[in-house]
Design a protein around this motif. Structure first.
Motif, PDB file in Angstrom:
ATOM      1  N   PRO A  89     -24.937 -28.866 -54.184  1.00 23.81           N
ATOM      2  CA  PRO A  89     -24.051 -29.291 -55.286  1.00 23.81           C
ATOM      3  C   PRO A  89     -22.856 -28.365 -55.495  1.00 23.81           C
ATOM      4  N   ASP A  90     -23.025 -27.054 -55.222  1.00 22.50           N
ATOM      5  CA  ASP A  90     -21.943 -26.092 -55.410  1.00 22.50           C
ATOM      6  C   ASP A  90     -21.386 -25.612 -54.075  1.00 22.50           C
ATOM      7  N   LEU A  91     -21.267 -26.532 -53.143  1.00 24.80           N
ATOM      8  CA  LEU A  91     -20.824 -26.178 -51.796  1.00 24.80           C
ATOM      9  C   LEU A  91     -19.494 -25.431 -51.804  1.00 24.80           C
ATOM     10  N   GLU A  92     -18.567 -25.870 -52.648  1.00 22.69           N
ATOM     11  CA  GLU A  92     -17.237 -25.269 -52.669  1.00 22.69           C
ATOM     12  C   GLU A  92     -17.252 -23.847 -53.224  1.00 22.69           C
ATOM     13  N   GLU A  93     -18.350 -23.455 -53.883  1.00 21.98           N
ATOM     14  CA  GLU A  93     -18.424 -22.110 -54.463  1.00 21.98           C
ATOM     15  C   GLU A  93     -18.940 -21.069 -53.476  1.00 21.98           C
ATOM     16  N   VAL A  94     -19.498 -21.525 -52.355  1.00 16.18           N
ATOM     17  CA  VAL A  94     -20.039 -20.581 -51.373  1.00 16.18           C
ATOM     18  C   VAL A  94     -18.936 -19.642 -50.889  1.00 16.18           C
ATOM     19  N   GLY A  95     -19.223 -18.361 -50.913  1.00 11.89           N
ATOM     20  CA  GLY A  95     -18.265 -17.354 -50.466  1.00 11.89           C
ATOM     21  C   GLY A  95     -17.368 -16.834 -51.569  1.00 11.89           C
ATOM     22  N   LYS A  96     -17.228 -17.620 -52.640  1.00 10.83           N
ATOM     23  CA  LYS A  96     -16.367 -17.195 -53.750  1.00 10.83           C
ATOM     24  C   LYS A  96     -17.125 -16.347 -54.754  1.00 10.83           C
ATOM     25  N   THR A  97     -18.455 -16.482 -54.775  1.00 14.93           N
ATOM     26  CA  THR A  97     -19.278 -15.703 -55.690  1.00 14.93           C
ATOM     27  C   THR A  97     -20.228 -14.825 -54.882  1.00 14.93           C
ATOM     28  N   ALA A  98     -20.952 -13.978 -55.597  1.00  9.72           N
ATOM     29  CA  ALA A  98     -21.877 -13.061 -54.920  1.00  9.72           C
ATOM     30  C   ALA A  98     -23.182 -13.730 -54.535  1.00  9.72           C
ATOM     31  N   ARG A  99     -23.513 -14.875 -55.161  1.00 14.16           N
ATOM     32  CA  ARG A  99     -24.866 -15.411 -55.018  1.00 14.16           C
ATOM     33  C   ARG A  99     -24.976 -16.841 -54.496  1.00 14.16           C
ATOM     34  N   HIS A 100     -23.899 -17.618 -54.478  1.00 12.51           N
ATOM     35  CA  HIS A 100     -24.021 -19.021 -54.077  1.00 12.51           C
ATOM     36  C   HIS A 100     -24.300 -19.147 -52.573  1.00 12.51           C
ATOM     37  N   HIS A 101     -25.272 -19.983 -52.254  1.00 12.92           N
ATOM     38  CA  HIS A 101     -25.594 -20.261 -50.845  1.00 12.92           C
ATOM     39  C   HIS A 101     -25.959 -21.734 -50.682  1.00 12.92           C
ATOM     40  N   THR A 102     -25.857 -22.211 -49.447  1.00  7.87           N
ATOM     41  CA  THR A 102     -26.418 -23.522 -49.140  1.00  7.87           C
ATOM     42  C   THR A 102     -27.890 -23.342 -48.741  1.00  7.87           C
ATOM     43  N   TYR A 103     -28.136 -22.514 -47.735  1.00  8.77           N
ATOM     44  CA  TYR A 103     -29.515 -22.214 -47.327  1.00  8.77           C
ATOM     45  C   TYR A 103     -29.956 -20.904 -47.974  1.00  8.77           C
ATOM     46  N   PHE A 104     -31.179 -20.879 -48.484  1.00 14.56           N
ATOM     47  CA  PHE A 104     -31.740 -19.639 -49.015  1.00 14.56           C
ATOM     48  C   PHE A 104     -33.262 -19.715 -48.915  1.00 14.56           C
ATOM     49  N   GLU A 105     -33.909 -18.573 -49.093  1.00 12.63           N
ATOM     50  CA  GLU A 105     -35.366 -18.517 -49.055  1.00 12.63           C
ATOM     51  C   GLU A 105     -35.899 -18.204 -50.449  1.00 12.63           C
ATOM     52  N   MET A 106     -36.899 -18.971 -50.872  1.00 10.08           N
ATOM     53  CA  MET A 106     -37.503 -18.758 -52.178  1.00 10.08           C
ATOM     54  C   MET A 106     -38.932 -18.251 -51.998  1.00 10.08           C
ATOM     55  N   LEU A 107     -39.162 -17.023 -52.471  1.00 10.16           N
ATOM     56  CA  LEU A 107     -40.498 -16.449 -52.446  1.00 10.16           C
ATOM     57  C   LEU A 107     -41.238 -16.943 -53.683  1.00 10.16           C
ATOM     58  N   GLY A 108     -42.486 -17.336 -53.537  1.00 10.41           N
ATOM     59  CA  GLY A 108     -43.194 -17.868 -54.696  1.00 10.41           C
ATOM     60  C   GLY A 108     -44.698 -17.705 -54.611  1.00 10.41           C
ATOM     61  N   ASN A 109     -45.334 -17.623 -55.783  1.00  8.20           N
ATOM     62  CA  ASN A 109     -46.793 -17.701 -55.865  1.00  8.20           C
ATOM     63  C   ASN A 109     -47.143 -18.843 -56.802  1.00  8.20           C
ATOM     64  N   PHE A 110     -48.195 -19.583 -56.463  1.00 10.84           N
ATOM     65  CA  PHE A 110     -48.500 -20.843 -57.138  1.00 10.84           C
ATOM     66  C   PHE A 110     -49.991 -20.928 -57.472  1.00 10.84           C
ATOM     67  N   SER A 111     -50.250 -21.483 -58.640  1.00 15.48           N
ATOM     68  CA  SER A 111     -51.625 -21.754 -59.046  1.00 15.48           C
ATOM     69  C   SER A 111     -51.745 -23.229 -59.383  1.00 15.48           C
ATOM     70  N   PHE A 112     -52.726 -23.875 -58.806  1.00 16.17           N
ATOM     71  CA  PHE A 112     -52.962 -25.301 -59.051  1.00 16.17           C
ATOM     72  C   PHE A 112     -54.176 -25.448 -59.967  1.00 16.17           C
ATOM     73  N   GLY A 113     -53.954 -25.135 -61.266  1.00 13.52           N
ATOM     74  CA  GLY A 113     -55.034 -25.226 -62.236  1.00 13.52           C
ATOM     75  C   GLY A 113     -56.039 -24.099 -62.135  1.00 13.52           C
ATOM     76  N   ASP A 114     -55.684 -23.005 -61.484  1.00 16.31           N
ATOM     77  CA  ASP A 114     -56.620 -21.896 -61.260  1.00 16.31           C
ATOM     78  C   ASP A 114     -56.394 -20.771 -62.270  1.00 16.31           C
ATOM     79  N   TYR A 115     -55.276 -20.045 -62.155  1.00 15.24           N
ATOM     80  CA  TYR A 115     -54.969 -18.982 -63.118  1.00 15.24           C
ATOM     81  C   TYR A 115     -53.712 -19.346 -63.897  1.00 15.24           C
ATOM     82  N   PHE A 116     -53.415 -18.535 -64.931  1.00 17.62           N
ATOM     83  CA  PHE A 116     -52.251 -18.864 -65.764  1.00 17.62           C
ATOM     84  C   PHE A 116     -51.508 -17.587 -66.171  1.00 17.62           C
ATOM     85  N   LYS A 117     -50.949 -17.571 -67.368  1.00 18.92           N
ATOM     86  CA  LYS A 117     -50.026 -16.501 -67.773  1.00 18.92           C
ATOM     87  C   LYS A 117     -50.635 -15.108 -67.700  1.00 18.92           C
ATOM     88  N   LYS A 118     -51.877 -14.973 -68.171  1.00 20.02           N
ATOM     89  CA  LYS A 118     -52.442 -13.631 -68.272  1.00 20.02           C
ATOM     90  C   LYS A 118     -52.646 -12.972 -66.906  1.00 20.02           C
TER      91      LYS A 118
END
Length: 875
Positions: free
Chosen positions: A71-100
């Protein structure tokens, strides 16, 4: 300082130690999700689990997910953070653990593993999420470092799972801020950087907006690898991390520029590095460039990369060499970059070559516009013309401006922006009109009133039925005549609707006075079948009886391929193991494509074993039987189901002797012997842990083998060898070719040295400066640069201008040594020289390169060098 690769591995291993299963990144093609063109976030592959459409096979997971957003293709290169491709690191719980659990783990990882200073960290929470505040404080966060933000509430959509979220920010220091007294979390400046978002899915929102606690609460977190790398490596932007710099430095070297010396060049370098990453990963997942959907997104990004490279002065193909850098640095984490190398390179090279040709056409058109301006005594190109170049030939307006500035002209940007906005509005309106036809209220209401269309095509290929409804452009009509494209509803039908990877049937609808060609058939949510037809002759009327007949030749070819797909899956599970799961398929009259889960490429022996098992099953001529039963009975019988597929309580099970048993609604042969020969054409990776096999069966397999036989005969005649001796003969020729190439290289080196010695003897002096200006023989720009380097090393001081013609184009290289000699600038010199041959270029004060289009003017350009130099010296 941690590298990007180390940061990725550290994150995954940390959460693995916390009981999470490390899963490979899902493909950039979302699985069974028509709402998304591309995987845009780490949670996308797990949407069915969060929404409980599919029961999660594991309670918790951690991933480094490939993502693409545009969506922000035209902003790539103009800012410090905009990218088309990026990697998202994540941890996920499917009804197992929560906030605590999620909050203390995040804090521990940030402060203990990454060791980010506590005094630089801030936490934002949803103001009403008192529970999260208390847990953050208990984890060790000071209360004055926790800020409420009403925007911290995540939702999957207007309805469905939702909940508050917490964000972790890093204070990058006053020097990175805006300097305003009120600069704090939420400021638009670069001082406070969000690095991690923890989403707590704890509610379900209904259509009335009422929030109800979920019976099983979920955790979805996301930390951008590029962002955390910029923090850990202490650099100003994501582009300065080791995830980008090798690509940027490579492209800069190709362009003969340096990063961080010129803002305009830096923008182009950032765009190219970002876009080449995106294109490489999209291709590695099997996305093909085309003019629609995700293929269009890929093509647009690729062309932007080529266009911005052109702004840097890169006129030759460069995408393959840039891809090699990405492959080297990322393949250990994403093996598909190596496994799908041939697919990636073939598309990169073809697209780049085709687009370069398009750019050439655009350049010619621009020059025609320029000539028209000059003749009129004007110096501003209209915005309408500039937009035409952009829309038709892919010219960015920046490129048009660059080319015009060289000739003392400019672009009317006001009218350009007006033309671009008008085009955007028209495209939006057309898109809405197209959707209106497909989603027409009249069509939907008619489908609801008719209900599910009885399908009788398992047993019949032709029958008498009746027209229940006709629609043209989304509007119900009573009659449809010759040349019109129509949606037709029938009382019952033998036409199979596209489903489960099998393409729809095609065929004819007739009355004594009219005939229409059925182009495709689709099933609506009500089970109503939509026949898209083109009326060839006569007129059709609502309510009249019609004769319908499918194209049985196509149907038989499709059923052979569909049945062969079932045999293929069973053979794969037999050879590779029970972990093999179907991940998609395409069954058409021409071929079959089967996607499946597997962690490595199939060896030639494994492929032969799979192909052998399939054809043995074909030769056994086993009966193929379809049986209706309950889903529970089907599972108990051992029938294979497509993972993640939704099934009703009653299902259709297709069995092929004792070899295969699958849930399937498609059409099949009566006995496996009807399939004929099955030939595997290719096997390759399409993503992490995903493979694809393409094959042909029956008459299509025979046609393929005949074609192969003809090619072998042709090659054997050319090589004057028997078919069985071709391999040995080719190996001999390859050895001879390599030896000849080595000899040619040695001869070229000798010729270059001899030519250099001859040029030194022809050096002249202009105002006390040694000058060599000559037309030489060099196969490409690299060879020309090497010759210039040899001359400069031997000459020590002076000016060198070399030109060479190759493949209908001209290359120039200029050096000034030492830098600044008598105020001369290599980039300025070469710009004037290249202009004579219809080209342009530039570079640094000590070295510059350029291209030209008219080899016939090369001699004239070289002859003008002395007068040009005198002009510069006399300024």
């Amino acid at each position: 300082m941690y590298s990007g690769n180390e940061l990725r591995d550290m994150f995954l291993k940390y959460f693995e130690a916390k009981g999470h299963t490390i899963l490979p990144s899902a493909s950039l093609i979302p699985k069974d999700d028509p709402t998304l063109l591309l995987t845009v976030a780490g949670m996308v592959p797990f949407k069915p689990y969060f929404q409980r459409q599919v029961e999660p096979p594991i309670p918790r997971a951690t991933t480094a997910q490939k993502c693409v957003r545009t969506p922000d293709l035209e902003e790539v290169g103009k800012t410090a953070r905009h990218h088309t491709y990026f990697e998202m690191l994540g941890n996920f719980s499917f009804g197992d653990y929560f906030k605590k659990e999620a909050i203390p783990w995040a804090w521990e990882y940030i402060t203990t593993v990454l060791k980010l200073p506590v005094e630089k960290l801030w936490i934002t929470i949803y103001p009403e999420d008192i529970e999260a505040r208390e847990i953050w404080e208990k984890a060790g966060v000071k209360s004055d470092r926790i800020v409420g933000d009403p925007e911290n509430f995540w939702a999957a959509g207007p309805t469905g799972p939702c909940g508050p979220c917490s964000e972790i920010y890093v204070d990058l220091g006053v020097a990175r801020g805006c300097g305003k007294p009120g600069c704090a979390i939420g400021c638009d400046c670069d001082r406070f950087l969000e690095i991690w978002n923890l989403v707590f899915m704890q509610y379900n929102r209904d259509e009335a907006g009422v929030l109800t606690p979920l019976p099983k609460q979920n955790i979805d977190t996301g930390m951008g690898l590029e962002r955390i790398a910029s923090v850990m490596q202490g650099v100003e932007t994501n582009f300065d991390t080791d995830l980008f710099r090798p690509i940027i430095d490579h492209v800069a070297a190709l362009a003969g520029v340096k990063y961080k010396e010129n803002a305009k060049n830096d923008l182009a370098l950032k765009v190219v590095s970002d876009h080449v990453r995106a294109v490489s990963f999209m291709l590695s997942d099997g996305i093909r460039p085309n003019n629609e959907g995700r293929g269009y997104v890929l093509r647009r990004i690729l062309r932007r990369a080529v266009r911005f490279a052109k702004l840097l002065g890169i006129d030759k193909p460069f995408l393959e060499s840039a891809f090699r850098i990405i492959q080297r640095d990322y393949a250990h984490a994403y093996p598909e970059l190596k496994e799908n190398e041939n697919f990636i390179l073939s598309h990169l090279n073809l697209e780049e070559k085709n687009f370069q040709a398009t750019l050439e056409q655009g350049t010619q058109l621009l020059q025609e516009k320029v000539r028209g301006l000059v003749e009129k005594g004007e110096n501003v190109l209209s915005g309408t013309d500039a937009f035409y170049l952009y829309e038709t030939y892919g010219f960015p307006v920046e490129l048009t401006e660059e080319m015009l500035v060289e000739q003392g002209l400019s672009v009317d940007m006001v009218t350009f922006e007006t033309a671009a906005e008008e085009h955007r509005l028209r495209a939006k309106e057309q898109s809405q009109q197209m959707r209106a036809v497909v989603e027409s209220t009249e069509v939907v209401e008619k489908a609801k009133s008719l209900g599910a269309t009885p399908f009788v095509g398992y047993d019949k290929v032709a029958l008498s039925t009746r027209i229940e409804g006709l629609f043209v452009s989304g509007k119900e009509v009573q009659d449809a005549g010759e040349g019109e494209e129509v949606l037709v509803f029938l009382t019952e039908t033998p036409f199979y609707a596209e489903s489960g990877g099998q393409v729809s049937d095609v065929g004819l609808i007739r009355t004594p006075r009219a005939e229409a060609r059925v182009l495709d058939v689709k099933k609506g949510v009500t089970g109503t079948l939509y026949h898209r037809v083109e009326v060839k002759t006569g007129v059709f009327h609502v309510g009249e009886p019609v004769e319908v007949e499918i194209d049985n030749t196509d149907r038989l070819a499709t059923t052979r391929h569909h049945s062969a797909t079932h045999l293929l899956q069973s053979a794969l599970r037999s050879v590779l193991g029970e972990h093999v799961q179907q991940a998609g398929s395409l069954v058409s009259p021409e071929r079959l494509r089967f996607d499946f889960t597997h962690f490595s490429p199939l060896t030639p022996d494994s492929l032969r074993a799979v192909e052998g098992l399939i054809n043995e099953a074909v030769l056994k001529n086993m009966p193929v039987k379809a049986t209706e039963m309950s889903l529970k009975e089907a599972k108990e019988s051992g029938a294979t189901a497509l993972f993640g597929e939704k099934y009703g309580e009653s299902v259709r099970v297709v069995g092929m002797g004792s070899f295969s048993k699958e849930l399937c609604g498609g059409t099949h042969v009566s006995n496996t012997g009807e399939i004929g020969l099955v030939k595997i054409l290719s096997e390759g990776g399409i993503g992490a842990g995903l493979r694809r096999i393409e094959a042909v069966a029956g008459l299509e397999a025979l046609a393929y083998l005949r074609s192969l036989d003809e090619q072998v005969s042709e090659v054997s005649q050319s090589l004057k060898a028997q078919p069985l001796e071709i391999g040995k003969r080719v190996n001999t020729l390859m050895t001879q070719m390599k030896e000849l190439e080595r000899e040619i290289s040695q001869l070229q080196a000798k010729l270059a040295k001899n030519e250099v010695d001859g040029l030194l003897n022809k050096a002249t002096e202009i105002d006390g400066i040694t000058v060599i200006a000559a037309q030489v023989h060099a196969p490409d720009m690299e060879g020309l640069r090497q010759m210039a380097d040899l001359l400069r090393d031997k000459m020590k001081s002076g000016v060198i201008v070399l030109g060479a013609a190759s493949e209908g184009k001209v290359n120039f290289v200029t050096t000034v040594s030492p830098t600044g000699l008598s105020g001369l600038h290599a980039g300025q010199i070469i710009k004037e020289v290249a202009k004579i041959t219809g080209g342009g270029g530039g570079g640094k004060p000590d070295m510059a390169q350029a291209g030209g289009k008219d080899p016939s003017k090369l001699g004239e350009a070289i002859d003008k060098v002395p007068s040009l130099l005198r002009g510069f010296l006399n300024k």
